[in-house]
Design an enzyme around this catalytic site. Structure first.
Site, PDB file in Angstrom:
ATOM      1  N   LEU A   1      43.072  19.345  26.019  1.00 27.66           N
ATOM      2  CA  LEU A   1      42.225  19.928  27.282  1.00 27.66           C
ATOM      3  C   LEU A   1      40.866  20.496  26.864  1.00 27.66           C
ATOM      4  O   LEU A   1      41.069  21.443  26.144  1.00 27.66           O
ATOM      5  CB  LEU A   1      43.082  20.942  28.833  1.00 27.66           C
ATOM      6  CG  LEU A   1      41.889  20.830  29.533  1.00 27.66           C
ATOM      7  CD1 LEU A   1      42.102  19.198  30.429  1.00 27.66           C
ATOM      8  CD2 LEU A   1      43.125  21.972  30.510  1.00 27.66           C
ATOM      9  N   ASP A   2      39.915  19.353  27.780  1.00 29.25           N
ATOM     10  CA  ASP A   2      38.765  19.853  26.866  1.00 29.25           C
ATOM     11  C   ASP A   2      37.739  20.235  26.069  1.00 29.25           C
ATOM     12  O   ASP A   2      37.597  21.535  25.046  1.00 29.25           O
ATOM     13  CB  ASP A   2      37.903  21.108  27.527  1.00 29.25           C
ATOM     14  CG  ASP A   2      38.254  20.838  29.613  1.00 29.25           C
ATOM     15  OD1 ASP A   2      37.636  19.268  29.853  1.00 29.25           O
ATOM     16  OD2 ASP A   2      38.660  21.248  30.184  1.00 29.25           O
ATOM     17  N   GLU A   3      39.560  19.834  24.634  1.00 30.41           N
ATOM     18  CA  GLU A   3      39.028  19.754  23.593  1.00 30.41           C
ATOM     19  C   GLU A   3      38.844  19.111  22.112  1.00 30.41           C
ATOM     20  O   GLU A   3      38.898  19.690  21.063  1.00 30.41           O
ATOM     21  CB  GLU A   3      39.971  20.952  22.841  1.00 30.41           C
ATOM     22  CG  GLU A   3      39.847  22.314  23.613  1.00 30.41           C
ATOM     23  CD  GLU A   3      41.462  23.406  22.870  1.00 30.41           C
ATOM     24  OE1 GLU A   3      41.660  23.309  21.412  1.00 30.41           O
ATOM     25  OE2 GLU A   3      41.456  24.799  23.404  1.00 30.41           O
TER      26      GLU A   3
END
EC number: 3.5.1.10
Length: 300
Positions: free
Chosen positions: A243-245
């Protein structure tokens, strides 16, 4: 406005019908640029833009992006790829040759927040975003009128906890049916499943309303307010299972202070979000981004 966009698009397609882009990543070594430019010269090509970068001249990775004009490029592309493959093998290249006029087919996913979607539609309508928008998908109905007024299909696919798998199956079917190669999450506030992401590796671009890696996940403006930050930002990145990486394409920030409450942060943040997403998407559409590990090389 539709007439203006069509005229601008036709002018673009005509002016750049013989232009192509070559993207390369390979182990850094002597002779790469000489081999590539000599090959293009032999093909009768004229280089109009060239950018390169090495992570380390001694044992690093070399990246190269070249734009060039070549007579009858569309007809010659397949043969040129066949011939260049010999050079690519010699230098252990990962490479891609694309035509300037081969516009990517794009789908936009949106939820309730409309600012990022409207920015992309405005730039597309003005002829600044050169892509073929196949459709917009939303889990809400409220943007249908704005989208369909531009002649773009709008699909309402509600997402519930119990029906998420079925919703993603419908979405994937539409994306494959229309041969979409770029998916934009324009504040689509849903987490995509690993199965969905695996169908479209490094083809999904997200805008996160935070200057990553700070404030990952939900409600980042509230997190920022509680932390008392003096800068807020937005990040556009490719979507991965983490997530979001995923690899970051573009970021920007604005200065704030103690007087900014969460709603103030959101108001300022919306401006950053839409501009960051538009820039990142344009670079992706123009083949200016090369992914390296969990980073990007952006020849902006």
């Amino acid at each position: 406005m539709h007439i203006f966009r069509e005229r601008r698009l036709q002018t673009f397609l005509q002016n750049y019908q013989n232009r192509a882009r070559l993207l390369i990543a390979c182990p850094d070594q002597l002779g790469i640029v000489a081999a590539v430019t000599s090959f293009l010269y032999e093909q009768g090509a004229n280089i109009v833009e060239s950018s390169q970068y090495s992570t380390d001249p001694q044992g690093g990775t070399f990246f190269l992006r070249i734009e060039f004009d070549c007579p009858d490029m569309t007809a010659k592309k397949a043969e040129m790829e066949k011939e260049f493959a010999k050079i690519a093998e010699t230098f252990e290249m990962k490479w891609r040759l694309s035509l300037h006029n081969d516009l990517k087919k794009m789908a936009i996913f949106v939820s309730k927040e409309e600012h990022c979607l409207l920015e992309l539609l405005w730039e597309w309508e003005a002829g600044e975003l050169l892509a073929d928008i196949a459709f917009v998908i939303s889990n809400h109905e409220h943007m249908r009128e704005s989208v369909e007024a531009l002649g773009i299909p709008y699909y309402y696919i509600p997402v519930t906890k119990e029906g998420k798998d079925e919703a993603e199956r419908k979405q994937i079917a539409l994306l494959k049916e229309h041969k979409v190669d770029t998916i934009v999450l324009a504040r689509y506030m849903q987490i995509l499943s690993p199965a969905f992401v695996a169908e479209f590796p490094f083809q999904i671009i997200n805008i996160h309303h935070s200057f990553l890696p700070a404030f990952i996940g939900a409600r980042p403006y509230e997190q920022a307010y509680r932390r008392g930050v003096k800068l807020i930002g937005a990040t556009s990145h490719y979507v991965t299972d983490d997530l979001d990486e995923g690899p970051i394409i573009e970021q920007d920030v604005a200065r704030v202070d103690h007087r900014y409450h969460p709603e103030d942060l959101k108001r300022v943040g919306r401006i950053i979000e839409k501009t960051v997403l538009a820039r990142a998407l344009k670079w992706h559409l123009e083949d200016r981004v090369i992914i390296h590990e969990n980073k990007t090389i952006v020849f902006s």
